[in-house]
Design a protein around this motif. Structure first.
Motif, PDB file in Angstrom:
ATOM      1  N   UNK A  72       0.950  -1.065   0.169  1.00  0.00           N
ATOM      2  CA  UNK A  72       0.122   0.196  -0.019  1.00  0.00           C
ATOM      3  C   UNK A  72       0.849   1.280  -0.015  1.00  0.00           C
ATOM      4  N   UNK A  73       1.964   1.209   0.673  1.00  0.00           N
ATOM      5  CA  UNK A  73       2.748   2.453   0.810  1.00  0.00           C
ATOM      6  C   UNK A  73       3.497   2.565  -0.518  1.00  0.00           C
ATOM      7  N   UNK A  74       3.703   1.499  -1.258  1.00  0.00           N
ATOM      8  CA  UNK A  74       4.328   1.827  -2.506  1.00  0.00           C
ATOM      9  C   UNK A  74       3.288   2.133  -3.607  1.00  0.00           C
ATOM     10  N   UNK A  75       2.201   1.693  -3.382  1.00  0.00           N
ATOM     11  CA  UNK A  75       1.055   2.264  -4.339  1.00  0.00           C
ATOM     12  C   UNK A  75       0.657   3.942  -4.321  1.00  0.00           C
ATOM     13  N   UNK A  76       0.700   4.177  -2.935  1.00  0.00           N
ATOM     14  CA  UNK A  76       0.368   5.519  -2.449  1.00  0.00           C
ATOM     15  C   UNK A  76       1.312   6.091  -1.544  1.00  0.00           C
ATOM     16  N   UNK A  77       2.534   6.488  -1.726  1.00  0.00           N
ATOM     17  CA  UNK A  77       3.513   6.805  -1.149  1.00  0.00           C
ATOM     18  C   UNK A  77       3.556   8.330  -0.542  1.00  0.00           C
ATOM     19  N   UNK A  78       4.248   8.677   0.383  1.00  0.00           N
ATOM     20  CA  UNK A  78       4.467   9.675   1.278  1.00  0.00           C
ATOM     21  C   UNK A  78       3.059  10.043   2.023  1.00  0.00           C
ATOM     22  N   UNK A  79       2.492   8.844   2.368  1.00  0.00           N
ATOM     23  CA  UNK A  79       1.256   9.186   3.160  1.00  0.00           C
ATOM     24  C   UNK A  79       1.712   8.381   4.466  1.00  0.00           C
ATOM     25  N   UNK A  80       1.469   8.945   5.541  1.00  0.00           N
ATOM     26  CA  UNK A  80       2.010   8.260   6.864  1.00  0.00           C
ATOM     27  C   UNK A  80       0.857   7.123   7.337  1.00  0.00           C
ATOM     28  N   UNK A 131      -7.809  -3.195  -0.897  1.00  0.00           N
ATOM     29  CA  UNK A 131      -7.766  -1.757  -1.308  1.00  0.00           C
ATOM     30  C   UNK A 131      -8.778  -1.883  -2.774  1.00  0.00           C
ATOM     31  N   UNK A 132      -9.972  -1.483  -2.437  1.00  0.00           N
ATOM     32  CA  UNK A 132     -11.098  -1.727  -3.386  1.00  0.00           C
ATOM     33  C   UNK A 132     -10.892  -1.089  -4.747  1.00  0.00           C
ATOM     34  N   UNK A 133     -10.333   0.025  -4.772  1.00  0.00           N
ATOM     35  CA  UNK A 133     -10.156   1.160  -5.941  1.00  0.00           C
ATOM     36  C   UNK A 133      -8.741   1.443  -5.829  1.00  0.00           C
ATOM     37  N   UNK A 134      -7.619   0.878  -5.938  1.00  0.00           N
ATOM     38  CA  UNK A 134      -6.412   1.070  -6.017  1.00  0.00           C
ATOM     39  C   UNK A 134      -6.086   2.591  -6.612  1.00  0.00           C
ATOM     40  N   UNK A 135      -6.340   2.749  -7.850  1.00  0.00           N
ATOM     41  CA  UNK A 135      -6.068   4.132  -8.354  1.00  0.00           C
ATOM     42  C   UNK A 135      -6.692   5.331  -7.700  1.00  0.00           C
ATOM     43  N   UNK A 136      -7.723   4.940  -7.009  1.00  0.00           N
ATOM     44  CA  UNK A 136      -8.592   5.953  -6.439  1.00  0.00           C
ATOM     45  C   UNK A 136      -7.585   6.247  -5.079  1.00  0.00           C
ATOM     46  N   UNK A 137      -7.213   5.352  -4.088  1.00  0.00           N
ATOM     47  CA  UNK A 137      -6.275   5.495  -3.243  1.00  0.00           C
ATOM     48  C   UNK A 137      -5.052   6.033  -3.447  1.00  0.00           C
ATOM     49  N   UNK A 138      -4.373   5.727  -4.591  1.00  0.00           N
ATOM     50  CA  UNK A 138      -3.042   6.356  -5.144  1.00  0.00           C
ATOM     51  C   UNK A 138      -3.368   7.686  -5.471  1.00  0.00           C
ATOM     52  N   UNK A 139      -4.558   8.177  -5.982  1.00  0.00           N
ATOM     53  CA  UNK A 139      -4.963   9.555  -6.361  1.00  0.00           C
ATOM     54  C   UNK A 139      -5.051  10.396  -5.291  1.00  0.00           C
ATOM     55  N   UNK A 140      -5.814   9.906  -4.082  1.00  0.00           N
ATOM     56  CA  UNK A 140      -6.012  10.650  -2.950  1.00  0.00           C
ATOM     57  C   UNK A 140      -4.546  10.890  -2.163  1.00  0.00           C
ATOM     58  N   UNK A 141      -3.676   9.921  -2.247  1.00  0.00           N
ATOM     59  CA  UNK A 141      -2.320  10.198  -1.746  1.00  0.00           C
ATOM     60  C   UNK A 141      -1.640  11.370  -2.432  1.00  0.00           C
ATOM     61  N   UNK A 142      -1.955  11.725  -3.594  1.00  0.00           N
ATOM     62  CA  UNK A 142      -1.292  12.627  -4.355  1.00  0.00           C
ATOM     63  C   UNK A 142      -1.846  14.023  -3.907  1.00  0.00           C
ATOM     64  N   UNK A 143      -3.046  13.903  -3.641  1.00  0.00           N
ATOM     65  CA  UNK A 143      -4.076  15.239  -3.365  1.00  0.00           C
ATOM     66  C   UNK A 143      -3.450  15.387  -1.710  1.00  0.00           C
ATOM     67  N   UNK A 144      -3.249  14.370  -1.015  1.00  0.00           N
ATOM     68  CA  UNK A 144      -3.041  14.752   0.275  1.00  0.00           C
ATOM     69  C   UNK A 144      -1.617  15.436   0.691  1.00  0.00           C
ATOM     70  N   UNK A 145      -0.664  15.205  -0.488  1.00  0.00           N
ATOM     71  CA  UNK A 145       0.402  15.953  -0.404  1.00  0.00           C
ATOM     72  C   UNK A 145       0.385  17.350  -1.208  1.00  0.00           C
ATOM     73  N   UNK A 146      -0.316  17.468  -2.376  1.00  0.00           N
ATOM     74  CA  UNK A 146      -0.390  18.496  -3.219  1.00  0.00           C
ATOM     75  C   UNK A 146      -1.487  19.749  -2.701  1.00  0.00           C
ATOM     76  N   UNK A 147      -2.600  19.443  -2.317  1.00  0.00           N
ATOM     77  CA  UNK A 147      -3.340  20.155  -1.940  1.00  0.00           C
ATOM     78  C   UNK A 147      -3.077  21.209  -0.791  1.00  0.00           C
ATOM     79  N   UNK A 148      -3.094  22.371  -0.725  1.00  0.00           N
ATOM     80  CA  UNK A 148      -2.927  23.297   0.513  1.00  0.00           C
ATOM     81  C   UNK A 148      -3.592  22.564   1.905  1.00  0.00           C
ATOM     82  N   UNK A 149      -2.976  22.626   2.914  1.00  0.00           N
ATOM     83  CA  UNK A 149      -3.552  22.355   4.004  1.00  0.00           C
ATOM     84  C   UNK A 149      -4.835  22.845   4.538  1.00  0.00           C
TER      85      UNK A 149
END
Length: 665
Positions: free
Chosen positions: A245-253, A271-289
């Motif tokens: 999971x960490x490899x699929x969606x990196x930089x998330x604690x 992980x029912x929708x892997x591409x979704x979780x990977x996408x959310x991981x990116x949003x967790x990093x890119x979107x302003x807090x």
């Protein structure tokens, strides 16, 4: 209380129409069943009935739900009035009392959720954000990633935690992305609603905050799979270790996320929708807090609004009730209170309900009905022309292993660890959610408990669970017009018999047929038989996609395929079971109706219903069930017995040539 008791008595008498079990008072004599069985049976009611101002729909199902709700209210209010009530009775009474105390909610305002709002405001890092998302899995707040404990689809003896796409307040991603003017209007209404929440909560720049929250929610919608894609159980099964999971969606604690969620020691997840979780991981990093904070604050306010002061309750209703569902008036507070008790203490209330409203003879009658339906299904499998002997043998094995649950669970949920206070509404909601989440966690590492139920006895519904290969029929649905112990069998087989057949057939629809006799996701078909099955299913998709319940909005044949298969097969199997019940004796003619005619009238009358256009739009986008009228005419138009019973001929609107009738199971 006397008025309520009288209402319950009258509701119980509403279907005492004689031995036929058919409510001919709703018939439209101007419509022939050969042209439209649904309008012929329900037309007068459709022409004259007004949907109550506090409801988005009404009909046969709704009438039973109203009856169940009124019965539940009586049980709850009796418990609430008892000074010496203890255990579950005390909890149900106190939870209801806490909801009904509007004065206390008004006085407290937003104080009950201040700590939640502060937790979001004080977020200062992505690590803290991930831990908050894990820790709030048990809360009342929609989060971008959901987490719950499910049965392992490929190992039906074990439980497996599952991550899934979540986080949208509106019914479906189409409401965020669709170009239809109706969706555009809803997006505007939703953003205005969020701004209203921010304003009432005292936040500066409410419009800007609402815009940021809406923009982030829309990005989540863009990442999500469609409901049709999520119907494929193979695509939603993706077992992973935390490292994968960490490899699929990196930089998330993820360690912090799962520790906060109470799953620090779990070694595998689906992980029912892997591409979704990977996408959310990116949003967790890119979107302003700040954007995440606005999104979470909006969802806190939205999630807890029903339990706060009047201004918040009204704001939420104005969006979800008026704008989204077309409902002019808020439901009475007592109904919303019963709903809270149902969602928080469902089986505690169910135990009280069964003791008063489910006589043992109803269960015996249901067992007889199910026995005939199972026999009819066995015969149907043997007689299939499109299926080979190897697959038939596997299908019969699966059918032989069905578990039947009728009325209520063998073992009731224990709520001893749940603290309920008569003067702490929001606290009760939070503790009930946490209690249910901890109950889920308690399953991990244990064998699957096959005695558990996924619905309460007072629920007017039924279901098939593929992972346990079981069919379940709660007590509250076993009433007229679905089931009338005093009526001739024809109406019962057309009503509850078709419902039972519907649930049985879910084990063999396009989704359920992918699970074997033991509930494991495994291919047990020959390639040739599977191809023939999908060819038949594609014809059913085309039939239903031709129906247009709203201007410019057709039924989604792929989304509704499983339910449409179940409706068609359930009707066919129920008819065969009805014939078996006659034991070669002729059915009596009652009120000028033959047995076969009463069977189909019984089927059509259970789908009687009306829905506001806004609610119907929601259903067409997000519900796997077709609208009621098309459930009735879609299935009957494919029935040979229907065509015979009413001597349907070319030129009649419901006529289908024999070669055009779709027969699956």
């Amino acid at each position: 209380m006397k008025a309520l008791a009288l209402a319950l008595f009258l509701a119980g008498q509403a279907w005492a129409h004689g031995v036929s079990g058919i409510d001919t008072a709703n018939f439209n004599a101007q419509v022939r069943p050969q042209d439209d069985i649904y309008l012929a049976v329900n037309g007068k009611w459709l022409d004259t009935h007004e949907i109550p101002a506090s409801e988005s729909w009404d009909g046969a199902f709704k009438e039973l739900r109203d009856l169940s709700e009124a019965r539940s209210r009586s049980l709850i209010e009796t418990a609430s009035a008892k000074k010496d009530a203890v255990g579950n009775e005390r909890k149900t009474g106190d939870l209801y009392a806490s909801f009904m105390d509007e004065g206390a909610a008004e006085k407290l305002g937003l104080k009950p959720i201040e700590t939640d709002l502060q937790a979001v405001t004080m977020l200062s890092s992505r690590v803290e954000l991930a831990r908050l998302l894990g820790g709030w899995q048990s809360g009342n707040v929609k989060l971008p990633i959901g987490l719950y404990v499910n049965i392992d689809a490929k190992n039906a003896t074990a439980y497996l935690p599952e991550l899934y796409q979540s986080g949208l307040a509106m019914p479906d991603r189409d409401y965020y992305l669709g170009k239809d003017a109706r969706f555009v209007k809803m997006r505007e209404a939703y953003q205005s609603y969020l701004a209203r929440l921010f304003h009432q909560a005292g936040y500066a720049q409410p419009d800007k905050r609402a815009k940021r929250a809406m923009a982030l929610e829309t990005k989540l919608a863009q990442l999500q799979r469609s409901r049709v894609e999520n119907r494929d159980p193979q695509k939603t099964y993706n077992k992973m270790t935390p490292a994968q999971l960490a490899k699929l969606a990196p930089k998330v604690d993820w360690r912090g996320f799962f520790t906060a969620a109470g799953m620090a020691e779990v070694g595998e997840f689906n992980v029912a929708q892997p591409e979704y979780v990977a996408g959310v991981a990116k949003l967790l990093q890119k979107e302003p807090l700040l954007n995440w904070q606005d999104y979470l604050i909006a969802h806190i306010l939205d999630g807890y609004a029903p339990y706060l002061n009047k201004a918040m309750v009204d704001a939420r209703f104005d969006f979800y009730g008026k704008a989204l569902s077309g409902t002019p008036e808020q439901r009475p507070r007592w109904k919303r209170g019963v709903q809270l008790v149902e969602s928080s203490l469902g089986e505690a209330l169910g135990q009280l309900y069964v003791a008063k409203h489910f006589p043992p003879e109803n269960k015996l009658k249901m067992q007889e009905l199910v026995g005939n339906l199972m026999q009819a299904y066995r015969q149907s499998i043997d007689g299939l022309s499109w299926m080979g002997p190897q697959t038939k043998q596997a299908a019969q094995l699966k059918l032989s292993k069905y578990m039947l649950k009728i009325g209520y669970p063998e073992h009731w949920r224990d709520y001893a660890g749940l603290e309920i206070k008569a003067d702490d509404l929001v606290g009760n909601v939070k503790r009930a959610n946490r209690f249910d989440y901890q109950w889920q966690l308690s399953h991990l590492g244990k064998p699957v408990d096959r005695t558990e139920w996924g619905m309460t006895p007072q629920t007017v519904n039924a279901y098939y669970n593929p992972s346990q290969n079981e069919i379940v029929f709660p007590a509250a649905i076993l009433q007229p017009p679905f089931f009338n112990a005093e009526a001739d069998d024809a109406a019962n087989y057309g009503g509850i018999g078709a419902v039972i057949g519907h649930e049985i057939s879910h084990g063999f629809d396009d989704q359920g047929s992918q699970y074997d006799a033991d509930g494991n996701l495994r291919d047990w078909w020959t390639a040739e038989d599977k191809a023939r099955f999908h060819e038949l299913a594609s014809k059913l998709v085309a039939q239903y996609e031709a129906y247009e319940p709203l201007p410019g909005k057709h039924i989604n044949g792929k989304l509704t395929l499983g339910e449409n298969i179940a409706d068609n097969v359930g009707l066919q199997i129920a008819y065969k079971a009805y014939q078996l019940s006659l034991a070669d004796k002729p059915a009596p003619v009652i009120d000028g109706m033959s047995g076969d005619q009463r069977f189909f009238y019984g089927f059509a009358q259970v789908w009687r219903g009306k829905m506001r256009d806004e609610a119907l739009l929601q259903r067409l986008v997000s519900d796997p069930h077709s609208p009621e009228a098309f459930r009735a005419i879609g299935a009957t138009s494919n029935s040979d017995a229907f065509q015979r019973a009413f001597a349907v001929k070319p030129g009649d609107k419901m006529y289908k040539p024999e070669e055009g009738r779709i027969r699956i199971w």
